[in-house]
Design an enzyme around this catalytic site. Structure first.
Site, PDB file in Angstrom:
ATOM      1  N   TYR B 437      -1.886  -0.267  -4.331  1.00 32.97           N
ATOM      2  CA  TYR B 437      -2.488  -0.608  -3.024  1.00 32.97           C
ATOM      3  C   TYR B 437      -2.899   0.615  -2.205  1.00 32.97           C
ATOM      4  CZ  TYR B 437       2.422  -1.032  -1.023  1.00 32.97           C
ATOM      5  OH  TYR B 437       3.704  -0.864  -0.616  1.00 32.97           O
ATOM      6  N   GLU B 438      -3.679   0.382  -1.183  1.00 34.54           N
ATOM      7  CA  GLU B 438      -4.325   1.470  -0.418  1.00 34.54           C
ATOM      8  C   GLU B 438      -5.165   2.366  -1.328  1.00 34.54           C
ATOM      9  OE1 GLU B 438      -4.221   0.886   2.520  1.00 34.54           O
ATOM     10  OE2 GLU B 438      -2.371  -0.212   2.819  1.00 34.54           O
ATOM     11  N   GLY B 439      -5.813   1.774  -2.316  1.00 34.58           N
ATOM     12  CA  GLY B 439      -6.597   2.543  -3.279  1.00 34.58           C
ATOM     13  C   GLY B 439      -5.751   2.865  -4.493  1.00 34.58           C
TER      14      GLY B 439
END
Lengths: 592, 592
Positions: B437-439
């Protein structure tokens, strides 16, 4: 939910085209009639079973898990498992490679390994019930009296009963010298077994009526070490029909393989019979363990294959961003993520580990059959050396990579992979245990450096090196000969170091063990990839119509040599780094 | 169940002794009064909260998970979460580093990161509710109008409300250009937001009365790419007290972080207000994202620390076999497994990754504060360059290692680690999402090679290299200067290659990205370990009474250089290997 398709084309490629296994097996009297037609027909049937019967129960089995009823000491397996097991046993799959003397089909062990791979791709939890039975069959076949064999083998081989291996106790896992379970001799020649075993796969379940436990225990006044362990066979139900007091005391709650029952087993003076000689239990146990270790390697491979299928299937459909070299699917809002170099790196890493690992596993599997049944004792000896040497490599490397591949696959899928919807997170959880059971991978590495390198004064490892060198000399213009030669030199240098330093100080071998095993594995895979590239190259030259299949093999070999085999440099350096920085720490410094 | 102890001594070592952070922060006007006494008192209190309030709910939170009621669109969090959150918010922890203008405490961001590390060691799922709120606070602080700030910030900062980041949609995760959620201008200046968002952490829950969603959506006739995205603030409950039609449509079922609600959010003409300029949503989103990315790195670190504590605690008590150099605990039936080289290798690998990673994360955290608040613009710029450069490194490397460490810890524990009894399998499952998550970490690597290396024409990376070189020149007789110098040269060589080849062909940069990021991280850790060894060495020379603590640092640095940094050779070689073997595959060859 994902659909598993057995990789039959690749299995045939490895088995038939690369290893040329049919003539090798036909040279063994017991397998003289084992033709490609027969082998492929069997694999086709196994594929159908795995795809249509076992795979559809994998996710539901994980969600339901097993449940325990304390009142009756009984265990309920997930819905559908019992019917699927009946189909498995009814189809003769438990009996495939077992002795014809007791109702087995007497087919090659390597064929059984190939079936096991597909079964584990489809449903590892379900596959473990019949899987563990083989340990019991092997122990009884090799060490049991004729009477015990006649009493237990027919029903174990037919799958009417299942078997377990009861080794671990709360205070001992790796160190079996610490076992406390006792065996008291009885007047009738049997023994009363008393003690608690833990982590017993299939110790109790509702698939069959009887479960045959192979139990390590100590005779009265046995030495207080592994030299004081004996092996006993303890059925759940006695011949009289009476219930033997071998009760499940509860189930473990685990990260994965939730459909497989992992039991605490309480033996409360249960009646059992000695298998093998008194105090020879460790040797008998290794009979169960060694073939089980190879099978666990196949489990890792099977899960990796299933994970690759899911992640590649996702990636080819998932549209995100454009190719860096210009739009590939201009008619769509974005390109499939397979255009991105980092996604390709991830997928290809899985692909070459799986296909290379398959080749190494089947190579070892063919040696199992040669070791069992070849007429020439020296050929048997050489094959057995290779099996001994490669078993810890196959077990540890294929399960480490099974876990890595499943994680790489999950990573390709991003957030989708982390949800339960795609089934890949279950594969990550399920395969995690394969790095641990039947001896942790650290123990496999110690087995390799501590036992197997020294086998016959280094005979086994010299045999392996000679095989690779012979192949390299015989194929001088084949792709990647130089890369394999360099890898082999690295492995040989590491081997000399481990053998000589380990002789002086076993902690040096212990410090080198894990990177050494991986160096061994990657070098072996490099050899396998060179062999696969040689076959593919010849097929393309001859104008094969399966152009994508063979060109993929050539490109995979290129990728392996250019980007994976690089790790050898670091592994060799770590082997040579020695134990000093590991052993320097005092106990209180770990926590500091 | 395991007991978590916050690693306060090591945190102080890194922050105070190695980074000398107090004077650095005191040079910033806003933090002139931030003394060591104050900092340590705050960390002590945070440790108590993490250990006594959050950690005891971690396992039960995993087992219960969140549940969804479709009738009311409501989500129930696990038992105890709401009360613990109240203590968290009531103690002022949500407000720690927030602007004093709206009720925050205005303390350094790096202090907040250190608190976050402890919170995530104790209970990642619970920590995520306030964690995500910071993204909303940052976006409103930097891009919201004064009116929006006054309306939302006080309650977000006090923790009375929580916030979310609504980016992903079913058809787009990484590629936000594909967003379909629409924003229709209304007569009163607000917007009607319509669309479906997925994977929204804390999208709905029962901890607070109002949830403030920051939502990416498209204005009418906005360009069909990331240049057409705008950011909106959409509260669950409007000022009038009316329920805004922003409903949770269901929860994801996930591998881990089961106590954290991951929601499908349906915006059905919900009222929202524009944050920042129209079509500038991507830039505003990155404001939320960048600090979130650093925080995710801290999550990986926190989980690794917790896993190390569990696995080392197990290993020191678990008796199996004897030391290869003779019995260590002769009075016991076997030695603790910490005597075995391969177990030590496993534990020490965790230890040096955690402590080195902590140093790198806190180093970056101090730069965040300098970049925010220093009086000298050129100092701010340099610090900001370092933050930009190191954010993807911290995020990807610390989460990759968080996962590796948790798995190494599980492996040390064998079968016990695989059961739910010890809590480490939960850590493996929980931390797995941080790599996504978050890239995803692949996206972090692309950010590093594609955006950050080019920042200011290479200014950021030159600043980093100069810092390391300056340190090496200033400490010529310090331990490991040569090893760090060699690693830096490898990194510089890789950087030149990526910059020049990537300029000509972005796919070359893409193919190199992941090994390049790891090479960057290991080189940075080598620098951190050299700095830590220098401090420890000086302390020992000066006769510190904490002899084990400092000697452990010296030995850890030795171990890192001798056995971990070796990987750099392979990583550099993989960078230089180029894209050819990756890009050669045709689509049908992946499946072949």
């Amino acid at each position: 939910m994902p659909t598993f398709r057995a990789p039959l084309r690749d299995m045939k490629f490895v088995f038939d085209e690369v290893l040329d296994a049919y003539p090798v097996l036909q040279a063994i009297p017991a397998h003289a009639d084992f033709t490609a037609d027969l082998g492929e027909a069997i694999l086709d049937e196994a594929a159908k079973l795995a795809e249509n019967v076992l795979a559809p129960l994998n996710s539901s089995g994980d969600k339901q898990g097993c449940s325990y009823d304390a009142k009756t000491h009984s265990v309920k397996t997930p819905e559908g498992f019992a019917a699927a097991y009946d189909q498995f046993a009814g189809g003769g799959w438990t009996a495939l490679a077992c002795s014809t003397e007791f109702g087995g089909q007497g087919l090659p062990h390597v064929l059984n390994m190939m079936v096991e791979e597909m079964v584990c791709s489809a449903n590892l939890s379900l596959g473990m019930y019949p899987g563990l039975t083989h340990g019991a069959i092997n122990a009884l076949t090799q060490h049991g009296t004729r009477e015990l064999q006649e009493r237990f083998l027919p029903n174990l081989i037919s799958g009417q009963w299942t078997g377990t291996m009861c080794l671990t106790e709360p205070q001992c896992g790796t160190d079996l010298g610490l076992i406390r379970t006792r065996a008291e001799p009885q007047a009738d020649g049997s023994y009363a077994i008393t003690g608690t075993k833990i982590w017993i796969t299939g110790g109790e379940h509702d698939l069959v009526d009887n479960i045959v436990h192979l139990v390590l225990a100590k005779l009265p006044e046995a030495p207080d070490s592994v030299k004081g362990i004996s092996l006993f066979v303890v059925p759940k139900v006695l011949e009289s029909g009476a219930r033997n007091p071998a009760f499940c005391g509860g189930l473990e709650h685990k990260m994965g393989i939730k459909g497989s029952s992992t039991c605490v087993m309480n033996f409360e003076g249960a009646q059992g019979w000695l298998v093998g000689a008194p105090n020879e239990g460790l040797r008998c146990m290794f009979t169960m363990m060694n073939s089980a270790r190879l099978m666990v390697g196949l489990q890792g491979l099977g899960i990796a294959e299933a994970a690759y299928q899911i992640s590649f299937g996702f990636a080819r459909e998932r549209l995100q961003s454009r190719s860096l070299s210009g739009p590939r699917a201009a008619d769509k809002p974005a390109d499939p993520i397979t255009v991105h170099p980092d996604v390709r790196r991830n997928l290809l890493r899985q692909k070459v580990m799986i296909e290379g690992g398959r080749a190494l596993a089947y190579f070892t599997g063919v040696q199992v059959d040669v070791a069992h049944g070849h007429e020439d004792a020296s050929v048997r000896q050489q094959a057995d050396d290779l099996v001994q040497l490669l078993t810890p490599v196959v077990k540890a490397f294929l399960t480490d990579e099974g876990f890595s591949c499943a994680n790489d696959g999950l990573q390709v899928m991003g957030g989708s992979g982390f949800t339960e919807d795609w089934g890949i997170e279950q594969l990550v959880r399920d395969v995690r245990i394969t790095r641990i059971y039947e001896g942790t991978n650290g123990i496999q590495a110690l087995d390799l450096v501590g036992r197997k390198l020294g086998l016959g004064g280094g005979r086994a490892v010299r045999t392996f090196f000679a095989l690779v060198e012979t192949w390299l000399r015989a194929n001088p213009s084949s792709p990647h000969v130089a890369a394999v030669g360099k890898a082999l030199q690295q492995l040989q240098r590491a081997t000399v170091w481990v053998a000589s330093e380990g002789m002086k100080d076993p902690e040096q071998a212990g410090a080198a063990a894990t990177p050494y095993l991986r160096l061994f594995a990657l070098t072996s895979l490099a050899w396998m990839w060179a062999r696969m590239a040689a076959v593919a190259s010849a097929q393309l030259v001859q104008g094969s119509t399966e152009k994508s299949f063979y060109s993929a093999k050539l490109k995979s070999a290129d990728f392996f040599m250019a980007r994976i085999l690089l790790e050898n440099d670091t592994l060799l350096a770590e082997v040579l780094a020695g134990k000093a920085t590991l052993m320097a720490f005092e106990d209180d410094e770990f926590a500091a």
